[in-house]
Motif scaffolding. Sequence first.
Motif, mmCIF file in Angstrom:
data_model
loop_
_atom_site.group_PDB
_atom_site.id
_atom_site.type_symbol
_atom_site.label_atom_id
_atom_site.label_comp_id
_atom_site.label_asym_id
_atom_site.label_seq_id
_atom_site.Cartn_x
_atom_site.Cartn_y
_atom_site.Cartn_z
ATOM 1 N N TYR A 21 25.206 -25.547 -28.012
ATOM 2 C CA TYR A 21 23.832 -25.394 -28.489
ATOM 3 C C TYR A 21 23.173 -24.204 -27.788
ATOM 4 C CZ TYR A 21 18.814 -26.569 -28.819
ATOM 5 O OH TYR A 21 17.454 -26.533 -29.011
ATOM 6 N N SER B 88 18.478 -31.564 -26.732
ATOM 7 C CA SER B 88 19.935 -31.638 -26.662
ATOM 8 C C SER B 88 20.397 -33.077 -26.449
ATOM 9 C CB SER B 88 20.443 -30.727 -25.545
ATOM 10 O OG SER B 88 21.838 -30.699 -25.541
ATOM 11 N N MET C 47 26.705 -31.264 -35.738
ATOM 12 C CA MET C 47 25.684 -30.530 -34.994
ATOM 13 C C MET C 47 24.625 -31.446 -34.395
ATOM 14 S SD MET C 47 26.800 -27.495 -35.123
ATOM 15 C CE MET C 47 25.499 -26.330 -34.772
ATOM 16 N N SER C 48 24.629 -32.705 -34.790
ATOM 17 C CA SER C 48 23.682 -33.698 -34.288
ATOM 18 C C SER C 48 24.344 -35.069 -34.378
ATOM 19 C CB SER C 48 22.400 -33.682 -35.129
ATOM 20 O OG SER C 48 21.545 -34.742 -34.774
ATOM 21 N N ASP D 64 19.298 -24.537 -36.777
ATOM 22 C CA ASP D 64 20.680 -24.626 -37.259
ATOM 23 C C ASP D 64 21.243 -26.029 -37.078
ATOM 24 O OD1 ASP D 64 20.655 -21.963 -37.979
ATOM 25 O OD2 ASP D 64 21.764 -21.289 -36.201
ATOM 26 N N CYS D 65 20.982 -26.643 -35.938
ATOM 27 C CA CYS D 65 21.532 -27.972 -35.655
ATOM 28 C C CYS D 65 20.924 -29.059 -36.539
ATOM 29 C CB CYS D 65 21.317 -28.331 -34.187
ATOM 30 S SG CYS D 65 22.386 -27.434 -33.040
ATOM 31 N N PHE E 213 22.962 -32.646 -29.639
ATOM 32 C CA PHE E 213 23.437 -31.317 -30.006
ATOM 33 C C PHE E 213 24.767 -31.025 -29.297
ATOM 34 C CE2 PHE E 213 18.817 -29.693 -30.662
ATOM 35 C CZ PHE E 213 18.774 -30.257 -31.921
ATOM 36 N N PRO E 214 25.596 -30.182 -29.889
ATOM 37 C CA PRO E 214 26.897 -29.850 -29.275
ATOM 38 C C PRO E 214 26.723 -29.035 -27.991
ATOM 39 C CG PRO E 214 26.516 -28.486 -31.209
ATOM 40 C CD PRO E 214 25.392 -29.483 -31.169
ATOM 41 N N ALA F 37 18.724 -21.890 -32.916
ATOM 42 C CA ALA F 37 19.811 -22.863 -32.766
ATOM 43 C C ALA F 37 19.325 -24.270 -33.103
ATOM 44 C CB ALA F 37 20.366 -22.810 -31.339
ATOM 45 N N TRP F 38 18.095 -24.593 -32.730
ATOM 46 C CA TRP F 38 17.501 -25.901 -33.030
ATOM 47 C C TRP F 38 17.468 -26.113 -34.546
ATOM 48 C CZ3 TRP F 38 13.341 -28.265 -35.404
ATOM 49 C CH2 TRP F 38 12.929 -29.504 -34.907
#
Length: 108
Positions: free
Chosen positions: A31, A22, A51-52, A40-41, A27-28, A37-38
């Motif tokens: 997250y 994060s 997202m990054s 997706d980001c 990450f937002p 989620a990882w």
Amino acid sequence: MPTASLNGELIIDWDSFHDQCSAVFGFPDFYGRNMNAWVDCLSYLRDDDGMSKFVLKENEVLTIDVLHSDKLRQAQPEIVEELQFCVAMINERCEDYEEAATLKLSLR
């Protein structure tokens, strides 16, 4: 070439892995702190989707540099395996869209 460095000595469990990711990847706040989620980001690093903190140019690659990976592999082998799998999955997704891979994993 942009690089994101994770310290394998500080990753003792999944929570510490997601804490580091994060912070390192930017990450937002929402997250999800899991590997879905990882992925997706980090799947659309060329889209500047927020997202990054990394935004890649065409054909640019983000290197994920895992320092002390030997210690991480010894303490948490499933994290290393999942990280390798997810990086490969993201790069395969790029291939599906006929784009160059976005990630390179360096275990040092």
